[in-house]
Design an enzyme around this catalytic site. Structure first.
Site, short mmCIF file in Angstrom:
data_model
loop_
_atom_site.label_atom_id
_atom_site.label_comp_id
_atom_site.label_asym_id
_atom_site.label_seq_id
_atom_site.Cartn_x
_atom_site.Cartn_y
_atom_site.Cartn_z
N HIS A 6 -18.36 27.93 9.24
CA HIS A 6 -17.76 26.67 8.80
C HIS A 6 -18.38 25.48 9.54
O HIS A 6 -18.27 25.39 10.76
CB HIS A 6 -16.26 26.74 9.08
N GLU A 33 -21.40 27.04 5.53
CA GLU A 33 -20.79 25.93 4.80
C GLU A 33 -21.13 24.63 5.50
O GLU A 33 -21.06 24.55 6.74
CB GLU A 33 -19.26 26.11 4.77
N ASP A 35 -20.92 20.04 4.90
CA ASP A 35 -20.30 18.94 4.16
C ASP A 35 -21.33 17.84 3.94
O ASP A 35 -22.10 17.52 4.85
CB ASP A 35 -19.13 18.36 4.98
N HIS A 47 -18.99 15.66 8.07
CA HIS A 47 -17.70 15.93 7.43
C HIS A 47 -16.93 14.66 7.09
O HIS A 47 -16.52 14.44 5.96
CB HIS A 47 -16.85 16.83 8.34
N GLU A 99 -20.50 21.55 0.39
CA GLU A 99 -19.25 20.89 -0.03
C GLU A 99 -19.52 19.41 -0.23
O GLU A 99 -19.89 18.70 0.72
CB GLU A 99 -18.15 21.12 1.02
O1 G3P Z 1 -15.07 24.25 2.43
C1 G3P Z 1 -14.02 24.75 3.20
C2 G3P Z 1 -13.50 23.68 4.14
O2 G3P Z 1 -14.60 23.14 4.83
C3 G3P Z 1 -12.77 22.60 3.42
O3 G3P Z 1 -12.17 21.68 4.28
O4 G3P Z 1 -12.00 19.60 5.54
O5 G3P Z 1 -13.17 21.55 6.55
O6 G3P Z 1 -14.23 20.29 4.69
P1 G3P Z 1 -12.94 20.73 5.31
MG MG Z 2 -16.00 21.55 4.45
#
Ligand code: G3P
Ligand code: MG
Length: 237
Positions: A6, A33, A35, A47, A99
């Site tokens: 993450h 993952e 952002d 993020h 994302e």
């Molecule tokens: O994509 C999973 C997670 O990353 C979604 O929430 O706020 O961590 O981007 P966030």
């Molecule tokens: Mg995310």
């Protein structure tokens, strides 16, 4: 259960930096993952829509110039990376979940992913595009066929995973605070994978394994992978 690092291996290195991505690659995760926001037409990996939590800058990134944010320290002297820098580093070594956090990112991201497929040996199936902004996912569904969509939710919708099926999603990504067995069963009946975020604690990993979740997003990939392997071997015994 598949393991997504993450924001990279963000429990070990500053989130969404090349250091965190490299750490995740070194841990041999299934997927990473990240952002994405857009600044002056450039796709950058961060993020928040503001700078102060993860950098030494201040203010909204939408008010900044790309050159300006590239001078900031995103932790341990790291720059905020571009999506292309992350693609070059990953170079098809694992799957990548992108994302989308900003508006108007769908076209530019897909254009860059096509370049990554031709220049960096990625397969289209290694990419998963997700967003809480379901309008962006609908844009992918209607205008760019063949891309895997991950429909994000931070709730337990009244019709469970129906929204994700309507978006033509491959997977539904749900907050660990809201997932339950009924949601998982409903998503599976609709042919969707269920990936849960953010899961760092062994009690949650054990529960989700029992509930037959398909994958988790974790900040501590090695620790989570060891726990999952232990649970899987207990099932075999
Ligand atoms: O994509 C999973 C997670 O990353 C979604 O929430 O706020 O961590 O981007 P966030
Ligand atoms: Mg995310």
């Amino acid at each position: 259960m598949k393991v997504f690092a993450h924001r990279g291996a963000s429990g070990h290195e500053p989130e969404n930096t090349l250091l965190a991505i490299q750490a995740a690659l070194d841990m041999r995760v299934d997927a990473i993952e990240i952002d994405i926001h857009m600044i002056e037409g450039e796709l950058v990996v961060i993020h928040d829509r503001r700078l102060e939590k993860t950098t030494n800058g201040y203010g909204r990134i939408s008010d900044k110039a790309f050159a300006e944010i590239r001078l900031l320290d995103a932790g341990k002297g790291q720059k905020i990376p571009t999506l292309w820098e992350v693609l070059q580093l990953v170079s098809a070594q694992c799957e990548l979940n992108i994302e989308l956090k900003s508006e108007r990112t769908v076209g530019p991201v897909i254009q860059l992913l096509k370049r990554a497929i031709s220049e960096l040996d990625f397969l289209q199936s290694q990419f998963l595009l997700s967003s809480f902004n379901h309008h962006l996912l609908n844009e992918i569904r209607t205008q760019h066929t063949g891309w895997k969509i991950g429909a994000l939710t931070a709730s337990r919708p009244i019709n469970y995973a129906y929204f994700a099926q309507m978006l033509g999603a491959y997977s539904v990504h749900i907050d660990v605070d809201f997932v339950d067995q009924a949601f998982i069963d409903d998503a599976h009946k609709r042919g969707l994978k269920v990936f849960v975020y953010t899961v760092d604690h062994e009690e949650d990993i054990a529960d989700l394994h029992q509930m037959k979740v398909d994958g988790i997003f974790t900040n501590f990939p090695t620790r989570s992978m060891v726990r999952i392997a232990h649970l899987a071997s207990a099932v075999i015994k």
